[in-house]
Design a protein around this motif. Structure first.
Motif, PDB file in Angstrom:
ATOM      1  N   ASN A 353       0.819  -1.211   0.000  1.00 15.93           N
ATOM      2  CA  ASN A 353       0.000   0.000   0.000  1.00 15.93           C
ATOM      3  C   ASN A 353       0.848   1.254   0.000  1.00 15.93           C
ATOM      4  O   ASN A 353       0.480   2.267  -0.593  1.00 15.93           O
ATOM      5  N   GLY A 354       1.987   1.215   0.690  1.00 13.86           N
ATOM      6  CA  GLY A 354       2.899   2.348   0.654  1.00 13.86           C
ATOM      7  C   GLY A 354       3.561   2.495  -0.699  1.00 13.86           C
ATOM      8  O   GLY A 354       3.694   3.602  -1.239  1.00 13.86           O
ATOM      9  N   LEU A 355       3.958   1.367  -1.275  1.00 10.14           N
ATOM     10  CA  LEU A 355       4.634   1.380  -2.572  1.00 10.14           C
ATOM     11  C   LEU A 355       3.777   2.044  -3.643  1.00 10.14           C
ATOM     12  O   LEU A 355       4.243   2.911  -4.387  1.00 10.14           O
ATOM     13  N   VAL A 356       2.495   1.673  -3.721  1.00 11.73           N
ATOM     14  CA  VAL A 356       1.654   2.183  -4.809  1.00 11.73           C
ATOM     15  C   VAL A 356       1.314   3.652  -4.624  1.00 11.73           C
ATOM     16  O   VAL A 356       0.822   4.289  -5.558  1.00 11.73           O
ATOM     17  N   GLU A 357       1.558   4.208  -3.420  1.00  9.58           N
ATOM     18  CA  GLU A 357       1.331   5.631  -3.188  1.00  9.58           C
ATOM     19  C   GLU A 357       2.582   6.463  -3.491  1.00  9.58           C
ATOM     20  O   GLU A 357       2.549   7.685  -3.379  1.00  9.58           O
ATOM     21  N   SER A 358       3.669   5.821  -3.876  1.00 10.85           N
ATOM     22  CA  SER A 358       4.952   6.501  -4.047  1.00 10.85           C
ATOM     23  C   SER A 358       5.110   7.087  -5.446  1.00 10.85           C
ATOM     24  O   SER A 358       4.748   6.437  -6.435  1.00 10.85           O
ATOM     25  N   PRO A 359       5.699   8.281  -5.553  1.00 14.47           N
ATOM     26  CA  PRO A 359       6.009   8.831  -6.885  1.00 14.47           C
ATOM     27  C   PRO A 359       6.921   7.908  -7.684  1.00 14.47           C
ATOM     28  O   PRO A 359       6.787   7.810  -8.907  1.00 14.47           O
ATOM     29  N   CYS A 360       7.833   7.224  -7.007  1.00 11.59           N
ATOM     30  CA  CYS A 360       8.730   6.300  -7.715  1.00 11.59           C
ATOM     31  C   CYS A 360       7.937   5.231  -8.459  1.00 11.59           C
ATOM     32  O   CYS A 360       8.296   4.827  -9.573  1.00 11.59           O
ATOM     33  N   ILE A 436       9.157   0.642  11.712  1.00  4.44           N
ATOM     34  CA  ILE A 436       9.560   0.014  10.447  1.00  4.44           C
ATOM     35  C   ILE A 436       9.554   1.085   9.362  1.00  4.44           C
ATOM     36  O   ILE A 436       8.768   2.034   9.419  1.00  4.44           O
ATOM     37  N   ARG A 437      10.415   0.941   8.408  1.00  2.77           N
ATOM     38  CA  ARG A 437      10.525   1.955   7.358  1.00  2.77           C
ATOM     39  C   ARG A 437       9.225   2.104   6.571  1.00  2.77           C
ATOM     40  O   ARG A 437       8.580   1.122   6.200  1.00  2.77           O
ATOM     41  N   ALA A 438       8.869   3.366   6.320  1.00  2.00           N
ATOM     42  CA  ALA A 438       7.736   3.649   5.437  1.00  2.00           C
ATOM     43  C   ALA A 438       8.082   3.195   4.032  1.00  2.00           C
ATOM     44  O   ALA A 438       9.225   3.328   3.582  1.00  2.00           O
ATOM     45  N   HIS A 439       7.118   2.647   3.322  1.00  2.00           N
ATOM     46  CA  HIS A 439       7.330   2.267   1.928  1.00  2.00           C
ATOM     47  C   HIS A 439       6.599   3.194   0.965  1.00  2.00           C
ATOM     48  O   HIS A 439       6.579   2.942  -0.238  1.00  2.00           O
ATOM     49  N   LYS A 440       6.014   4.258   1.512  1.00  6.08           N
ATOM     50  CA  LYS A 440       5.590   5.365   0.669  1.00  6.08           C
ATOM     51  C   LYS A 440       6.784   6.314   0.603  1.00  6.08           C
ATOM     52  O   LYS A 440       7.047   7.087   1.524  1.00  6.08           O
ATOM     53  N   VAL A 441       7.532   6.213  -0.473  1.00  6.70           N
ATOM     54  CA  VAL A 441       8.762   6.999  -0.599  1.00  6.70           C
ATOM     55  C   VAL A 441       8.392   8.469  -0.753  1.00  6.70           C
ATOM     56  O   VAL A 441       7.577   8.834  -1.612  1.00  6.70           O
ATOM     57  N   GLY A 442       8.957   9.320   0.096  1.00  2.84           N
ATOM     58  CA  GLY A 442       8.636  10.741   0.053  1.00  2.84           C
ATOM     59  C   GLY A 442       9.754  11.560   0.662  1.00  2.84           C
ATOM     60  O   GLY A 442      10.834  11.044   0.941  1.00  2.84           O
TER      61      GLY A 442
END
Length: 621
Positions: A353-360, A436-442
């Motif tokens: 869920n974090g990944l798909v919210e990321s600009p990357c 734990i590290r966020a996986h929404k890269v920002g």
């Protein structure tokens, strides 16, 4: 032997191919065969009528079928924690001290071992009302093997399993009540969870609850306990059958194409590859009631390589505050248990869920396998590829910063403040008693912290600084608009004293994180962790005590986070007194709730605690 020697020394592709063919033909009778030995937990166990079983069906053949042709991949998977997510209880898989008597919430549990079997004498978890009877039950399945291990006993109704209500903490080697292993309030009512309804979804491969639509009795079966090869590569029966032919394997080896009988996640498009992980590492649901009923019978229909969205909906928090989900109090409260108010995930195990919210991710090439791998990693803990443990994880795409990282980060190149992921993937997700590290890269944002209330990377490292200090630096370095704040307190302390339980857990963890202590100093931290020893959430108390013990003067500090409150209050006062008798912090001020002489401004601290956000937080991992 001669063929192997020739294969090793010749550079001629045709001779190498011929030698390889000789080896393959010689091994054809042994390689790529269905293993004769039944997998652990299969129908051969006399307990199988009372618990789920592993069976080879519907195209699944088990990880043992992969071992002969893919020994190195099998070995790297075998030492992973994915494999041990669910195991049949044996002396080899039992990590707990299964002996003696436990008392949990006023109930007594007697633990014993009989040969290779483990038993518990307890009140019947299936009984209700005042007619409780004692039963002796064999413990048959275990979930987890890294941080925690929990156990399951037969319910006496089909293959349905009930929870043994204690959790074994693996690093600490101790028992705690099960409900205290999550970030949730101390509960008044005990929970009786069912393995077949919850854990089976992700802690086993191709699980089928097998509920009879008329009687609702569960005949639960899995392809394999734990997360095995076929969870990521798909059913392997056709792959094994076709690759019994050595000529086919020889042609595949020399050819440039892949093998279309099996799914290779690293060769899939980025979205499809990420969905292989997202089938479990995401918040998702079934769209229709008919699909839910089908799941109870047959499990999830998704298979690696297909589009996850064909059969499931990935749940994302709506960004429009007028969305019906957010206007419904019950639905909004449910979303709050998984998401920050801007849609970023806040609970572990849901990194997709974090990944798909990321600009990357929007670029179309970024996926879980950009950093992680099941088969080439330095440590099983994070399963990062060996060349993705440092800045290279980001520089593989953001090469313009190579050789000039310090110019971008404004921190010394070798410092933790100059690591890409510490700023762009900070520890703002909670799970398993840690951040734990966020996986929404920002990127760090004080406006985000003020509006969303999610701690930012800068203030989670510089625990002693205000949001205004952070805003000034972000404006100076990156041109981000300055935000003015009324409070002059350190942001981390505001989150710790006034924030919700999730914020408190994150800050308490960072107060034991060495990079943060190096950046912020450690001589002022102890009293604030001491106050959290009386937090209303057991998980926050646990994290605070662990961070406190990492301070030199508190090493070995005696405290039990599940002790009665009266005992916890005594230890809190002892911790406060111990700090007050030490050297007073110098050069600190009101931003840290300290008076000019370095003593703690107790009334101000207690006012902040009374202003705390006490809404219920239940971060369901």
């Amino acid at each position: 032997v001669a063929a192997v020697a020739l294969l090793a020394r010749t550079a001629d592709r045709r001779l190498r191919g011929l030698a390889l063919l000789v080896v393959l033909v010689a091994a054809a009778g042994a390689a790529a065969q269905f293993p004769r030995r039944a997998p652990a937990g299969s129908e051969g166990d006399p307990l199988t009528p009372e618990r789920p079983v592993a069976e080879r069906a519907r195209g699944y053949v088990s990880s043992q079928a992969c071992k002969s042709c893919h020994p190195s991949q099998y070995e790297s998977w075998h030492r992973s924690y994915h494999r041990t997510m669910t195991q049949v209880v044996t002396p080899e898989t039992m990590l707990a001290d299964w002996s003696g008597t436990l008392e949990i919430r006023g109930k007594r549990y007697s633990l014993s071992r009989e040969g290779d079997e483990y038993w518990v004498d307890q009140d019947d978890p299936e009984s209700s009302g005042n007619r409780t009877r004692r039963v002796k039950q064999r413990v048959v399945l275990a979930t987890g093997a890294h941080h925690q291990q929990v156990f399951w006993v037969p319910s006496g109704e089909g293959r349905r399993l009930s929870l043994f209500p204690a959790t074994w903490l693996v690093p600490e080697r101790r028992w705690i009540p099960y409900h205290n292993s999550f970030l949730r309030p101390d509960l008044a009512v005990e929970q009786n969870e069912i393995w077949n309804a919850v854990c089976i979804k992700c802690h086993a491969t191709a699980g089928r609850p097998g509920r009879d639509e008329r009687t609702h009795v569960l005949d639960t079966k899995v392809a394999e306990f734990g997360i095995a090869c076929e969870a990521c590569h798909g059913p392997g029966e056709e792959h094994v059958r076709k690759n019994r032919d050595p000529l086919r394997r020889y042609a595949l080896h020399l050819g440039e194409g892949g093998d279309d009988t099996i799914v290779q996640p690293e060769k899939l498009p980025a979205l499809a590859s990420a969905q292989v992980c997202g089938q479990c590492h995401g918040v998702s649901g079934l769209r229709e009631r008919s699909a839910q009923l089908a799941w109870w019978r047959d499990g999830y229909p998704y298979r690696p390589g297909r589009d996850l969205l064909e059969t499931r909906e990935v749940i994302r928090r709506p960004k429009d505050p007028r969305h019906p989900f957010l206007l419904d109090p019950d639905l909004a409260a449910g979303l709050d248990q998984s998401f920050w108010s801007d849609g970023a995930i806040r609970v572990s195990g849901r990194e997709y869920n974090g990944l798909v919210e990321s600009p990357c991710f929007e670029g179309g090439e970024f996926s879980c396998l950009s950093c992680h791998t099941m088969h080439d990693y330095s440590e099983p803990d994070d399963q990062l590829a060996t060349n993705r443990t440092g800045d290279e994880a980001c520089l593989q795409c953001h090469g313009k910063f190579r050789g000039r990282v310090e110019e971008h980060t404004h921190h010394p190149a070798a410092s933790s403040g100059s690591r890409c992921y510490n700023c762009h993937m900070p520890y703002t997700t909670y799970g398993l008693f840690k951040a734990i590290r966020a996986h929404k890269v920002g990127s760090p944002s004080v406006r985000e912290s003020a509006v969303v209330h999610r701690p930012n990377a800068c203030n989670l490292c510089h625990l002693d600084k205000t949001l205004e200090w952070t805003g000034q630096n972000l404006e100076k370095w990156y041109g981000k608009p300055q935000v003015r704040f009324e409070t002059k307190r350190a942001a981390a302390l505001v989150w710790l004293l006034e924030g919700d339980a999730g914020q408190r857990a994150l800050v308490a963890w960072h107060m034991g994180w060495e990079p943060a202590l190096e950046a912020s100093g450690r001589d002022w931290v102890a009293p604030f962790l001491s106050y959290e020893l009386d937090d209303s959430y057991g998980a926050v108390r646990f994290i605070a005590a662990r961070s406190l013990r990492r301070l030199e003067e508190f090493e070995g500090f005696d405290y039990d986070f599940v002790a009665p409150r009266e005992s916890r209050l005594v230890r809190m006062r002892v911790a406060l007194d111990l700090w007050s008798r030490g050297a007073r912090p110098k050069g600190r001020g009101a931003e840290l709730f300290l008076r000019p002489d370095g003593t703690l401004d107790v009334p101000a601290v207690e006012r902040a605690i009374r202003a705390r956000d006490n809404r219920v937080v239940d971060l369901a991992e």
